[in-house]
Design a protein around this motif. Structure first.
Motif, PDB file in Angstrom:
ATOM      1  N   SER A 223      10.567   1.031   5.729  1.00  0.00           N
ATOM      2  CA  SER A 223       9.376   1.538   5.044  1.00  0.00           C
ATOM      3  C   SER A 223       8.776   0.579   4.027  1.00  0.00           C
ATOM      4  N   VAL A 224       8.641  -0.680   4.410  1.00  0.00           N
ATOM      5  CA  VAL A 224       8.153  -1.697   3.495  1.00  0.00           C
ATOM      6  C   VAL A 224       6.703  -1.452   3.080  1.00  0.00           C
ATOM      7  N   ALA A 225       5.842  -1.051   4.017  1.00  0.00           N
ATOM      8  CA  ALA A 225       4.410  -0.935   3.731  1.00  0.00           C
ATOM      9  C   ALA A 225       3.969   0.514   3.519  1.00  0.00           C
ATOM     10  N   TYR A 226       4.889   1.384   3.166  1.00  0.00           N
ATOM     11  CA  TYR A 226       4.580   2.813   3.047  1.00  0.00           C
ATOM     12  C   TYR A 226       3.375   3.077   2.147  1.00  0.00           C
ATOM     13  N   TYR A 227       3.347   2.467   0.944  1.00  0.00           N
ATOM     14  CA  TYR A 227       2.263   2.742   0.003  1.00  0.00           C
ATOM     15  C   TYR A 227       0.931   2.194   0.498  1.00  0.00           C
ATOM     16  N   LEU A 228       0.951   1.037   1.103  1.00  0.00           N
ATOM     17  CA  LEU A 228      -0.278   0.457   1.628  1.00  0.00           C
ATOM     18  C   LEU A 228      -0.850   1.318   2.744  1.00  0.00           C
ATOM     19  N   MET A 229       0.013   1.752   3.653  1.00  0.00           N
ATOM     20  CA  MET A 229      -0.453   2.598   4.750  1.00  0.00           C
ATOM     21  C   MET A 229      -0.957   3.944   4.244  1.00  0.00           C
ATOM     22  N   SER A 230      -0.349   4.448   3.196  1.00  0.00           N
ATOM     23  CA  SER A 230      -0.800   5.698   2.591  1.00  0.00           C
ATOM     24  C   SER A 230      -2.190   5.521   1.994  1.00  0.00           C
ATOM     25  N   ASP A 231      -2.404   4.396   1.305  1.00  0.00           N
ATOM     26  CA  ASP A 231      -3.724   4.111   0.737  1.00  0.00           C
ATOM     27  C   ASP A 231      -4.779   3.943   1.828  1.00  0.00           C
ATOM     28  N   LEU A 232      -4.351   3.530   3.006  1.00  0.00           N
ATOM     29  CA  LEU A 232      -5.261   3.351   4.138  1.00  0.00           C
ATOM     30  C   LEU A 232      -5.434   4.633   4.957  1.00  0.00           C
ATOM     31  N   ASP A 233      -4.747   5.689   4.563  1.00  0.00           N
ATOM     32  CA  ASP A 233      -4.799   6.983   5.271  1.00  0.00           C
ATOM     33  C   ASP A 233      -4.313   6.874   6.711  1.00  0.00           C
TER      34      ASP A 233
END
Length: 349
Positions: A223-233
């Motif tokens: 889950s390295v990019a979890y926050y980025l993907m969340s910000d990208l919806d």
């Protein structure tokens, strides 16, 4: 030679005059222009004043020659500190290689010594870099990403991918630097404002991405990019048990790995995010399944790759890669029939 209590600055002035007088006599046989050059050189070298070294730390003209010693545990936050601090800081990042496992990083004695001498320590927190926060001395100012956003040990520690964490950290860094160098507060504020403009452009690009890919999905080996993907919806469809085990640093059960493989084989994820810094036989098996199933794989490291100078540029590049991956997957899905349930079950066992 001088009476007691004679002011030091006046002593220096008298010495300068005496030196000038002596050199003027010695230069009497020289042409007037040459003598003038010699005297001017003496004046410049003497400085006729207290000199730049007596200027207090942080005051205008000499502040840049006395930068704040900033040590960042990882280069993600080190780059951000440099953007906010500019030439008023000297930043050293301990961990900056994408070729090591950041979670298992063991600092050298020299690394600990560097941290202990920092005026400002910039850390991630959330259990990611405890070795750094344990090494600080009593007079060190510590700015921690986890603290700024209220994250705790056990939470996803990859906070630099979060727009909220980036904005909170730049503000905290600007305030920390301004307290140490109050006369440079306006400088730090301007640097912060310039960074915010770049961040705003990034977030505008992210909003455009979200509108372009309203139903986008992804799975991840870790889950390295979890926050980025969340910000990208972008919706995370990684099997929950697999994701939680990886987040806790464990080895997922074979059944959980098979669930993820099956998901990829059935094209239920638009792309697979892979963290090459956490490579293992398990992740290699999963990325192999993705490649065979024509699911795009995007590598996302934890540390910033050498070709990028700042976090915003790196984030922009990743958004571009995600956009290409999803466009590629859409084309592949339109031309490739979904495998039957029996074929998928047989492939995952």
């Amino acid at each position: 030679m001088f009476p007691n209590g004679f002011p030091g600055r006046q002593q220096k002035a008298v010495l300068i005059v005496m030196t000038l007088f002596t050199m003027w006599n010695a230069a009497a046989r020289m042409r007037g222009a040459a003598a003038a050059v010699i005297c001017a050189a003496v004046l410049v070298s003497a400085g006729c004043g207290s000199g730049t070294r007596s200027t207090e730390e942080g005051s205008g003209s000499t502040a840049q020659f006395d930068p704040i010693a900033v040590v960042a545990s990882i280069n993600q936050w080190g780059m951000l500190a440099k953007e906010v601090g500019g030439d008023q800081v000297r930043v050293t990042s301990i961990l900056g290689s994408t070729n090591v496992d950041a979670h298992d990083f063991e600092p050298k004695t020299s690394d600990i010594a560097t941290v202990s001498k920092a005026k400002v320590l910039v850390a991630n927190g959330a259990g990611y870099d405890e070795w750094a926060t344990k090494a600080v001395s009593g007079d060190t100012t510590t700015v921690t990403a986890a603290t700024t956003v209220g994250a705790s040990d056990g939470d996803n520690p990859h906070l630099w991918f979060s727009k909220d964490a980036r904005k909170a950290m730049t503000k905290e860094l600007s305030e920390a630097f301004s307290k140490i160098k109050p006369d440079s507060k306006d400088y730090f504020s301007k640097r912060l404002a310039a960074w915010q403009k770049d961040e705003d452009k990034l977030e505008a690009s992210m909003d455009s991405f979200s509108k372009k890919h309203p139903e986008a999905t992804y799975a991840s080996t870790e889950s390295v990019a979890y926050y980025l993907m969340s910000d990208l919806d972008v919706k995370d469809v990684t099997p929950k048990q697999y994701a939680q085990t990886m987040l806790n640093g464990g080895e997922p059960a074979p059944a959980d790995v098979q669930d993820l493989q099956s998901l990829l084989e059935k094209h239920k994820a638009g792309m697979l995010i892979n963290n090459p810094q956490e490579a293992s036989d398990t992740t290699n098996l999963i990325t192999g399944t993705a490649h065979k199933s024509d699911v795009p794989v995007v590598d996302v490291t934890e540390q910033v790759p050498e070709r990028y100078d700042n976090l915003v540029d790196w984030m922009n590049a990743l958004v571009t890669e995600f956009d290409k991956a999803l466009a590629s997957d859409a084309t592949s899905a339109a031309t490739t029939p979904e495998p039957s349930s029996s074929a998928s079950d047989g492939g995952s066992k």
